[in-house]
Design an enzyme around this catalytic site. Structure first.
Site, PDB file in Angstrom:
ATOM      1  N   LYS A   1      88.902   8.598  68.259  1.00  0.00           N
ATOM      2  CA  LYS A   1      88.133   9.787  67.852  1.00  0.00           C
ATOM      3  C   LYS A   1      86.657   9.607  68.181  1.00  0.00           C
ATOM      4  O   LYS A   1      86.145   8.483  68.265  1.00  0.00           O
ATOM      5  CB  LYS A   1      88.287  10.093  66.364  1.00  0.00           C
ATOM      6  CG  LYS A   1      87.796   9.019  65.390  1.00  0.00           C
ATOM      7  CD  LYS A   1      86.311   9.067  65.065  1.00  0.00           C
ATOM      8  CE  LYS A   1      85.856   7.795  64.366  1.00  0.00           C
ATOM      9  NZ  LYS A   1      84.447   7.544  64.312  1.00  0.00           N
TER      10      LYS A   1
ATOM     11  N   ASP B   1      89.172   7.588  58.245  1.00  0.00           N
ATOM     12  CA  ASP B   1      89.474   8.245  59.522  1.00  0.00           C
ATOM     13  C   ASP B   1      90.978   8.373  59.789  1.00  0.00           C
ATOM     14  O   ASP B   1      91.372   8.936  60.806  1.00  0.00           O
ATOM     15  CB  ASP B   1      88.863   7.457  60.694  1.00  0.00           C
ATOM     16  CG  ASP B   1      87.344   7.431  60.657  1.00  0.00           C
ATOM     17  OD1 ASP B   1      86.742   8.357  60.081  1.00  0.00           O
ATOM     18  OD2 ASP B   1      86.762   6.483  61.214  1.00  0.00           O
TER      19      ASP B   1
HETATM   20  P1  ATP Z   1      85.751   1.997  61.858  1.00  0.00           P
HETATM   21  O1  ATP Z   1      84.693   2.830  62.507  1.00  0.00           O
HETATM   22  O2  ATP Z   1      86.951   2.763  61.365  1.00  0.00           O
HETATM   23  O3  ATP Z   1      85.269   0.945  60.901  1.00  0.00           O
HETATM   24  P2  ATP Z   1      86.034   0.896  64.424  1.00  0.00           P
HETATM   25  O4  ATP Z   1      86.574   2.003  65.232  1.00  0.00           O
HETATM   26  O5  ATP Z   1      84.615   0.524  64.614  1.00  0.00           O
HETATM   27  O6  ATP Z   1      86.390   1.114  62.942  1.00  0.00           O
HETATM   28  P3  ATP Z   1      88.403  -0.709  64.579  1.00  0.00           P
HETATM   29  O7  ATP Z   1      88.875  -1.058  65.952  1.00  0.00           O
HETATM   30  O8  ATP Z   1      89.145   0.317  63.827  1.00  0.00           O
HETATM   31  O9  ATP Z   1      86.873  -0.391  64.686  1.00  0.00           O
HETATM   32  O10 ATP Z   1      88.391  -2.074  63.773  1.00  0.00           O
HETATM   33  C1  ATP Z   1      87.570  -2.397  62.680  1.00  0.00           C
HETATM   34  C2  ATP Z   1      88.028  -3.747  62.111  1.00  0.00           C
HETATM   35  O11 ATP Z   1      89.311  -3.571  61.517  1.00  0.00           O
HETATM   36  C3  ATP Z   1      88.258  -4.834  63.151  1.00  0.00           C
HETATM   37  O12 ATP Z   1      87.089  -5.591  63.350  1.00  0.00           O
HETATM   38  C4  ATP Z   1      89.409  -5.683  62.573  1.00  0.00           C
HETATM   39  O13 ATP Z   1      88.911  -6.749  61.842  1.00  0.00           O
HETATM   40  C5  ATP Z   1      90.111  -4.761  61.592  1.00  0.00           C
HETATM   41  N1  ATP Z   1      91.495  -4.345  61.996  1.00  0.00           N
HETATM   42  C6  ATP Z   1      92.584  -4.325  61.209  1.00  0.00           C
HETATM   43  N2  ATP Z   1      93.660  -3.860  61.849  1.00  0.00           N
HETATM   44  C7  ATP Z   1      93.267  -3.542  63.089  1.00  0.00           C
HETATM   45  C8  ATP Z   1      93.937  -2.995  64.214  1.00  0.00           C
HETATM   46  N3  ATP Z   1      95.237  -2.683  64.190  1.00  0.00           N
HETATM   47  N4  ATP Z   1      93.211  -2.791  65.322  1.00  0.00           N
HETATM   48  C9  ATP Z   1      91.890  -3.083  65.343  1.00  0.00           C
HETATM   49  N5  ATP Z   1      91.227  -3.619  64.321  1.00  0.00           N
HETATM   50  C10 ATP Z   1      91.891  -3.853  63.188  1.00  0.00           C
END
Ligand code: ATP
Length: 300
Positions: A9, A139
């Protein structure tokens, strides 16, 4: 074995208010699902397991391989909701950069809910799935819904909005991920005197989207977290400048560090991608939005 696909997103608008009593920040946001995907495959197993593999040139090392993976947490929550104790083997094919502000983990949670609901033949109502999704993260409900939507509360209350255009994005990831809570802490430090209301002219945005004019949308992109993210990571200024020089409208994705450039056409998106690579950037992808929410792609 069942495979469900869920999209990344972007927040076309992200307006943030002062922290609530529960520590969460109230948000008003316009989400759009874009065509970077994680595919989550689930199969019957006696114990939980997770594997994560990249679909392209992506560093997946930040995604946990134990039960802290949000895809497993989603499965446990779904089982608990139905009073059953089952497990599954989960395989995640990752096309969404980790910790990039693109809600890849949320996509995996949504995909896992939909896939396990099907694998275990639970027939959970959409309403219950959305409720479980909201417990997993702000989200996650949007990752179920897809398309373009208004998000309120802390982002978990979603309502589809009309977005008839096709928008082209150049997605510029950054090798060093950012922690969302840290960006919010910096936001609070930079904005000690926020009023009690979050303002977002949502009606303006529905008109902007309906006009299908990329310049108009480009001028209306706005992310309240951008200043906080750039304050923590001044190096990201350069990405902003490079996209600007190539004629793209720029937007930091969520809490960063991924930057997006909005351009007029698919052709221009590929040109800008190449020009950014010529400037030394890596892992750049072209994406379009809006695309569908979590949906079944394979069932064997
Ligand atoms: P958000 O903005 O929702 O915090 P993001 O998009 O910046 O997240 P994500 O890739 O969703 O980042 O990951 C955030 C953290 O979640 C990662 O650093 C990791 O430690 C943890 N995590 C748990 N499960 C997952 C997964 N299936 N994929 C990615 N990260 C995961």
């Amino acid at each position: 074995m069942i495979t469900v696909r869920a999209a990344a997103k972007v927040n076309l608008r992200l307006a943030v208010g002062p922290p609530r009593a529960d520590g969460f920040h109230p948000l008003l946001t316009i989400y759009q699902a874009i065509s970077l995907y994680d595919d989550v495959t689930v199969s019957e197993a006696d114990a939980w397991s997770v594997t994560v593999e990249p679909t392209g040139d992506l560093d997946c090392s930040g995604a946990p391989l134990d039960e802290s993976n949000i895809a497993v947490r989603a499965g446990r929550l779904l089982g608990g909701h139905h009073g059953i104790e089952r497990a599954a083997a989960i395989r995640i094919a990752k096309g969404i950069p980790v910790a990039g502000g693109l809600a890849g983990g949320s996509a995996d949670a949504a995909a896992s809910l939909v896939a396990l609901d099907r694998l275990w033949e639970l027939d959970t109502s959409d309403e219950d799935l959305l409720r479980l999704a909201a417990q997993l993260g702000s989200d996650v409900p949007f990752a179920l819904l897809g398309g373009t939507a208004l998000g309120t509360g802390r982002g978990e209350v979603v309502e589809p909005i009309e977005d008839p255009g096709t928008w082209w994005w150049v997605v510029v990831p950054n090798a060093t991920g950012m922690s969302t809570p840290e960006v919010y802490r910096e936001f609070d430090r930079l904005n000690p005197d926020l009023g009690s209301h979050v303002h977002l002219r949502v009606h303006d945005m529905t008109g902007v989207l309906r006009a299908r004019d990329f310049r108009l949308l480009g001028r209306n992109l706005e992310n309240d977290l951008q200043a906080a993210a750039l304050s923590l990571r001044p190096d990201l200024d350069q990405t902003d400048t490079d996209l600007f020089e190539l004629g793209a409208y720029r937007l930091l994705s969520g809490s960063g560090p991924t930057f997006l450039g909005l351009v007029e056409t698919q052709e221009r998106a590929h040109e800008v991608r190449q020009q950014m690579m010529d400037r030394g950037y890596r892992g750049i992808q072209v994406a379009t939005g809006p695309v569908a929410g979590a949906h079944l792609v394979k069932y064997i």
